[in-house]
Design an enzyme around this catalytic site. Structure first.
Site, PDB file in Angstrom:
ATOM      1  CG  ASP A 305      -1.985   1.068   1.185  1.00 47.44           C
ATOM      2  OD1 ASP A 305      -2.547   1.342   0.385  1.00 47.44           O
ATOM      3  OD2 ASP A 305      -1.913   1.896   2.264  1.00 47.44           O
ATOM      4  CD  GLU A 348      -2.265   2.724  -3.441  1.00 47.83           C
ATOM      5  OE1 GLU A 348      -2.899   3.614  -4.137  1.00 47.83           O
ATOM      6  OE2 GLU A 348      -1.702   2.661  -2.296  1.00 47.83           O
TER       7      GLU A 348
END
Length: 614
Positions: A305, A348
């Site tokens: 992330d 991401e």
């Protein structure tokens, strides 16, 4: 030098990936496997004294003071008892005179929230049955790769409560296979204190969250998935940590793992602290955690992330590259791919930083996949437009092919797109109720046939109307309504087409797999392109407006017959039944840049797939 001293040296240098072998709580066993003692070891260089608070000593730390076993700040104690399941935390007496209380960063298990103490747990002893999975698993680059992103606590509930890992797994496996997904991606399942964070603000990176059961329950969950041929990826926050008092933040009263300066450390929006990967201990901690999940939980990979914050400080290019984090990413990549070159290491990342998915030996960051945020943003912006205005936004669909081969991309319609008043995929669509479903089917057709691997958040496969609410389970009752059941049928059929036609995945990352047939039909807002492999040619046509065409001309490069294998306007999908029932013969007259063309029946707001018959 003994084994622990060697570990300590590597830990401080940032080269240790097995730090959990000597830090944390360990159950010591005799030659017959009986637990004879328990050892607790913690790293707290700013502590003058460390005491153990535990259920077995009535949380009176003075009874068990740890010995400083290394001048750099490692403390340890061995108690000649089997303390499995005991709760504990550390009482740190700092040089300043302050006393703080911390859970164990290396604990394998923890109390269920709102409690937050660590628990002694025997992590060893699970018998795995997934040998066949690892013997036969392939690299996904030229394979179908369709990911079901999943928040385990809100997929289904039992009497309003969480379902345990080992109790939910059979239903999940059946559903995932029925819908044609190849992998699941679990939103963070390491320990975290607040349900509202969805797991993205963690406190126990070695502990499977106790919300859904024990670590061995999760091992069983993953084992069963592998036996069923389903890969398991876990979501992971690498760059920042929760600031709750009992967690890793300011662990020994200093910014032990974090940046020292406020500017680079503080994530104001998220309320978290950024880790400083120029520090060896931070590198060893995180690399050990990732290694641990591969070895002990058999995960098939990670989705990392907020990679923009690992590339640039606070994700801000003007603050400069986060060189420590970039160096660490390359280190982790080299380690993970040396363990298994089939692993998924996905970013991401919202930046345009170059070579994110290139191998480290040719100058890359070392991921092998990156979420295509440009595709996601442009596509959803386009579909939100009223169809009469889409011709003014034609480039939102075509522009992505300019850069699609610069990286190895996953096309995500993730949880981020269906929360915070953004609406579900269905509810983003314009028009009448029926047109929303037409646009939804059209969106999925573009997504499934566009170059790049696929990720879809749970609930979107049956066109959930409301946006995701983590406090309740998905709106499963919608499947009792014919139009939602038809939407799910379309998804299943589309997924089957994807999995069984290698033109849609074999050359996802090579330009030879895609050819524009009609990218300039601006006024009609019709797009056509070809996906091809060595033995197969597919033609995809997308009509982005409600206009109906009895005979629409599409250029094609090859003569022969083209058979329609999927049409989103069929009545079984709640469409109007405008489809091409018989094979279409290519007409030997040039159109556009090609020598042949097809005349097709093209329904309103319709996507269709044709296959060239050999």
């Amino acid at each position: 030098m003994n084994k622990i001293d060697g570990h300590i040296d590597l830990y401080l240098l940032g080269k240790d990936y097995l730090a959990y072998e000597f830090l944390g709580s360990k159950l010591n066993k005799d030659k017959d496997g009986r637990i004879i003692s328990t050892t607790f070891t913690v790293y707290a260089p700013n502590a003058k004294e460390v005491r153990l608070l535990s259920s077995f000593n009535n949380y009176e730390g003075w009874k068990h003071v740890l010995t400083k076993v290394h001048p750099q700040g490692f403390f340890s104690i061995t108690i000649p008892e089997n303390l499995e399941w005991a709760t504990y935390r550390y009482e740190l007496h700092l040089n300043s005179g302050e006393i703080i209380y911390k859970s164990d960063p290396f604990a394998y298990y923890a109390e269920e929230r709102p409690n937050n103490a660590s628990k002694v747990y025997d992590i060893d002893g699970y018998t795995w049955h997934d040998q066949k999975w690892f013997e036969t698993k392939k690299k996904v680059y030229q394979e179908p790769f369709l990911i079901y992103e999943l928040h385990l606590g809100s997929w289904k509930k039992k009497d309003g409560n969480f379902i345990r890992y080992n109790e939910i797994v059979d239903d999940l496996i059946n559903y995932v296979k029925e819908n044609g997904f190849t992998h699941i991606e679990l939103m963070p399942i390491y320990e975290h204190p607040l349900d509202d964070s969805w797991g993205y603000q963690g406190t126990g990176f070695f502990a499977a969250t106790s919300r859904y059961g024990t670590p061995k329950d999760l091992m069983y969950f993953i084992d069963r998935c592998h036996e069923a041929g389903i890969g398991v990826i876990i979501d992971w926050v690498l760059g920042h940590i929760n600031k709750d008092w009992f967690g890793l933040s300011k662990f020994d009263g200093t910014y032990l793992y974090e940046f020292e300066d406020d500017l680079r450390r503080e994530n104001v929006v998220w309320g978290t602290s950024n880790i400083d990967f120029d520090k060896g201990i931070s590198r060893s901690f995180m690399q050990s955690a990732l290694n641990f999940w591969v070895d002990y939980f058999h995960v098939d990979g990670f989705r990392i992330d907020a990679v923009s914050n690992l590339i640039y400080h606070l994700g801000n290019r003007d603050m400069g590259e986060n060189t420590g984090a970039l160096s660490f990413l390359r280190q982790v990549s080299n380690h993970l791919f040396s363990k298994d070159d089939r692993i998924i290491f996905s970013a991401e990342d919202s930046t345009d930083y170059a070579r994110v998915t290139w191998p480290t030996d040719i100058g890359g960051v070392g991921f092998n996949y990156k979420w295509n945020m440009g595709f996601m943003n442009d596509t959803l912006k386009y579909f939100k437009e009223d169809p009469i205005y889409r011709k003014y936004h034609h480039d939102k669909i075509t522009f992505g092919l300019v850069y699609t081969y610069n990286e190895q991309f996953i096309l995500p319609f993730s949880h981020d797109e269906v929360v915070h008043l953004k609406g579900s995929l269905l509810n983003k669509m314009p028009g009448t109720y029926e047109q929303k479903f037409q646009n939804y089917r059209l969106l999925l057709t573009l997504w499934m046939t566009h170059p790049g691997k696929k990720l879809l958040f749970m609930g979107q496969e049956f066109a959930q109307y409301d946006e995701w609410n983590f406090k309740q389970e998905l709106d499963w009752g919608l499947l009792n309504y014919p139009i939602h059941d038809s939407a799910n049928r379309y998804f299943k059929d589309l997924a089957k087409i994807y999995r069984t036609n290698d033109a849609l995945y074999k050359y996802d990352h090579q330009p030879k797999g895609f050819v524009w047939l009609a990218s300039d039909h601006v006024d009609s807002s019709v797009f056509a392109y070809m996906r091809q492999s060595d033995n197969e040619t597919l033609v995809i046509v997308l009509n982005m407006t409600p206009n109906y065409y009895e005979s629409y001309e599409i250029p094609v490069p090859f003569e022969g017959q083209y058979e329609e294998i999927l049409n989103s306007d069929k009545d079984i999908y709640a469409g109007y039944g405008q489809y091409n029932g018989l094979p279409l013969k290519a007409i030997n007259e040039p159109r556009g840049h090609f020598n042949y063309h097809l005349k097709i029946k093209l329904g309103s707001l319709t996507g269709l797939i044709l296959r060239l018959k050999k």
